[in-house]
Structures are given as structure tokens and as C-alpha cells.
Design an enzyme around this catalytic site. Sequence first.
Site, short mmCIF file in Angstrom:
data_model
loop_
_atom_site.label_atom_id
_atom_site.label_comp_id
_atom_site.label_asym_id
_atom_site.label_seq_id
_atom_site.Cartn_x
_atom_site.Cartn_y
_atom_site.Cartn_z
CB SER A 76 26.18 -4.40 -2.51
OG SER A 76 26.74 -4.87 -1.35
CE LYS A 81 23.68 -11.43 -5.31
NZ LYS A 81 24.77 -12.19 -5.98
#
Lengths: 332, 332
Positions: free
Chosen positions: A313, A57
Site C-alpha cells: 500500500s 492515500k
Amino acid sequence: VGASDTPVTYADIAAAAERLAPVLVATPLLSAPTIDALCGARILVKAEMLQRTGSFKVRGAYNRLVQLNADERRRGVVAFSSGNHAQAVAWAARSLAVPAAIVMPKRAPAIKAERTRGYGAEVVLFEGDRVAMEAYARLLAAERQATLVPPFDDPRIIAGQGTLGIEIAAQARAAGATPDVVVVPCSGGGLVGGTAIALRRDLPSAQVYAVEPEGYDDLARSLAAGTRLANAPGAHSICDALLVPSPGELTFAINRRLLAGSLAVADRHAERAMAVLFNHLKIVAEPGGAIALGAVLGGAIDVRGKTVVVVASGGNVDAALFARILGDHSAA
Amino acid sequence: VGASDTPVTYADIAAAAERLAPVLVATPLLSAPTIDALCGARILVKAEMLQRTGSFKVRGAYNRLVQLNADERRRGVVAFSSGNHAQAVAWAARSLAVPAAIVMPKRAPAIKAERTRGYGAEVVLFEGDRVAMEAYARLLAAERQATLVPPFDDPRIIAGQGTLGIEIAAQARAAGATPDVVVVPCSGGGLVGGTAIALRRDLPSAQVYAVEPEGYDDLARSLAAGTRLANAPGAHSICDALLVPSPGELTFAINRRLLAGSLAVADRHAERAMAVLFNHLKIVAEPGGAIALGAVLGGAIDVRGKTVVVVASGGNVDAALFARILGDHSAA
């Protein structure tokens, strides 16, 4: 296909990559023969839990914040998030000396608010659903004349996330691999969309798939319908990072054009993938971070004999949950 | 100090680095502001659990095996190890199509033998102590006219491990850091010794420390005595990778000359370091792999305000033990 048929271009992503290179981690592309054997394929794992703040992110957050002008920097940013985006914006804001207020749900795990505060951000706890929380964050930003930093539906956020695709293509090439398939966890679709734009140029032979939790397969159903659909209420998933109600507007415009599809995967496959990544690569994935490998392990896609990049991720998972999952999947 | 005052030279290590580059992982040097705050220092973690087979051992093993001539390759290798060296030799042997037999203690965890077999090696289970096991391995190698690959006391093994030092210096430079201290887990002393040789040239301002488990501080006591001493029998430590009876001959000749010292650290600090690495860097360390960070966290060395490279040397730990440690150190 022209260069400007998506709201974000390859040039936007390449520019983001130059901005990020001095501050972010070039996360490795890892592999283990044991994982290849389990999957019947050559598997390359992009270990993005090793990224600053423990998830991808920060790529988008930093790319957005670094483009604020001096006046905007002084007035600060506001974001709303229950997890990884909150920490990412807080980290990027501190790096750039920008004041940040993050609206987080009151019911979010205390550790997430604590870590976000740990990066120096003001945390505003909010009681209410996601739609109300987003509306409140917009009000707060307007009140403070601050810039709202949305989690995915913003060209500069998408361009930042897309830097993952440039790295994947370069690292696969360096490893002598030509991936046939790239599998990417999907919440709002910024990571998979940005990655797909980068790979269309850098690895055009690869098929790019999104992966969503069962019950939160809004992108899969939206792709089938040709229009954005929301998830039915009442679903549950352990993948707390991937529980977005519907595809973003910009991200759906990209993903409907560039993805080979979106795969819905049950929690148990994400959990098993966490145990496999622990055992064979020594990395910590959160459930949503492991779901792309879960898609391959669980057979949601047939990759036999192929070369597959699996994006892991994020790794922001509580120790108690991680320990429980290791116990339940001891044969992984 | 001349270039040939140690049994291994910088040139040996540089040559090893060229041999290893195409096959091994350039493991990242990771950091997190939360770990810096815990330690009161700038901490850079060399994440060597991300190396092939989950530990640094493959550096030395591959550097040894790749230098076998055609005849030696055909006749194969023999090694003795209860853990990381076994997997490393098996992996290197398979990469180079060399037959490998690994003598392992019958009482070693089944999973370690299984993984070594998984890399294609023949595993010979042996009942008896370490000295007897080593003697048996020598006999087996002689019988088969195979090459014995010792775990640390061999110039080519030490040169391979020393490639870690070259990487640390280059990566610290790239991060804009000039480490004052480098802290390295120590069993036989090959990793810390090889690393110290490399750093003497590439980062001469850094002090290099070994770290040993309490009760297995043979190097610390040997350095104090100026001669090689063995550990007293009957000690216990959770750091199963670091339980060597005494310093190696070659490694001690290096380490007495180049190290700033060796630090003895209690198991609880290694355990806490495992939890810290899980929480803040999302990496899996085994107890012996985390002990260098444990030395810093536990105050075995005063690093306040300094820049410190901590080597996290391996991550081969059973899920049940890892889960127990996360539970016991939930405040890390």
C-alpha cells in the site's frame, strides 16, 4: 445483499474511478516465480507505492477534493496526519489549486513535514496526542471555514480507496488469474473496506482479509466482539502508517459485513516482506505497506495452492531504516 | 530515410511487441514533481526494473526464443552473460520449455548464478575473460547443436529491446507529453538502438541519447571516430551491467545513424540517481539501470525546460550495495 447495505456503493466507487483515471497511476499487478515459491501460492502484488505521493492515500484524498464546489475550493481544506494522508491531501490540493493546511505531530519525522510542504501545503506542527490533534484540526477548519478531510471515515474517501478493488479485479482478469484471497493492510479500514465493496461485485469469489500490526489489531478484536474496540495503550510497531487507535464508524460498518477476517502480524514478518519485495520485485515498501505480504510469508493465513492478491500500500520509508532492514533480512 | 536502412525495421519491432504483450509487464512511465524540480525539466521514468527478471533484457531474449522452430526448441539454447541477460534467457527458456545452458563467469556474484538456476537453467561457471567466455559458449552451443543467444548483436534481440520505444511513445502520448529527449543506458547498444528505431517512427521529434559509464564510453568514442573502438583496459565502474568492451557490429550500424550522441557519466551520478529513484519513485535501480537519470542529474546534458524520458533499465542489485549507496547519498 442489496446495493445500499453499506455507506458506500459500488456506483460511488465506479464514479471515483472515472474521476481518478486522468490524474493517478494505474499501478501494476506484479509477480515473480521466486515469491510464488516462497509462499507456495500464486502471488500478485498490487504495487501501490508507485502511486502519486508513494501511497494509495491519494485515491481517497483526490476523490474528496475534486468534489468540493467552487466556494469550498476557495476556502480550502484542513487535514490531520502524521504521514501518507498528509502528502496525499497536499498533492490533491495542489493539483486542484485548493489551499491546504495539514496538522502534523511535532514529533513526526522532519522528512514527512518537508515533503508535505514540498507539495505546496501549509504544515502546522502540533504537540499532543492524536485525539487532541484531531480536535485541533477541527477547530482550525471551523476557524477558516475550510473543509476537514478525514483520513478514512468519510464516504468519499472510502469510495476513492475502493478504486483499488476495481483495478485489482480487472488486472487479475487480464493476467488470467482468479484470486481466491485478497489481503490488504489496514489502519482505519478505508482501503480494505472500499476494496471489499468493489470486489463483492467484481470478484465475488474472493475472500478479503485486513492485516494489522500486532498490538494494533483493533479491527480483529472488534470483529470478534461485534463492536468497535480500541487498542490497549503502550503497544509498539514499526508500521507507522497503521497505528490507528480504533476502527472508524463507517469503515467498521462495512468491514464487519464484508471481510473474511483481520490478521495480526509481527513486525519481523513485515520487515522480511520488505526485503522480499526489494529482492524479487525491485519495489520499495514501507513496513505498513509490506505487512500484507508479511501475513502470507509469516503463515498468518494458509494460502497453499491458492491465488492471492497482496496489496503493497505504500513506500514512504526513510533510507536509513530501509538499509537497516535489508541488512537484517539478507537471506530474504 | 528508408525503412530498411538499418538491420532491424520498425515492422520487426512491432511484430516483437505483439509476441511480448501476453507474457511481459507493460512497465509504467512514472513521474514525481520532486524529480522534475531537481532536474529543472519534466522527467518521465520508464521503470523497467519492474519487468520480468528485473531488467529489459527479457524483451530481446523472449523475442529470440519464441521464434525458434520445434527442432531448435528441442535442442535448446546457450547464452553467455554475467548478469541480466543470463536471467532473461533462463526465464524465456522456462516459459517456452526450452532447455538452456548459461555460461557465467566464476567470479560473478553467487546470487546471479543462483537466480539463473532458480529460473531452471543449467549454469556453467567459466574462468577467463569475456572473449574466452564467448568463445567457450560458441563451442558449447556447437557441441550441443543448440542455438546461441547473444546479448545484443542479433536482429531479433534488438527488435525485442526496441519494443521499449513503442511503449514509451504510447505512454508519453497518453500522459499528454511530447518528449524532446530520450536517454537510455547503453552496454552493447541493443536497447538504445532498438528504441531509436521505434522512436524514429513513433516520436520523430525526440533526440535519443545513449549513456555509458566513464571509462566504458566506447560508443561515444566510436561515434566520434566513425568506427568501432574498444575501451582501454583497466577501467572500473560500479555499473556492472554496462561493461562491454566495444560496440556491437549491428548495433553500431544503427546507433551511428540514429543517435544524437552518447554521454559518459561518473559512477557517483548513477549512485545519486539510485537514491533519487528510491526516495521519490519507490523503485529499485541497479547502478547501470540508474545511469540515464544520473546523466540528467549530473548535468551531462542540458535539459532545462524540456520533457525527458529517462529509461531505468534494471534493478538487479545486491542489498548490501544498495544499502551502502542509500547511506552515502542520504540528501538525494
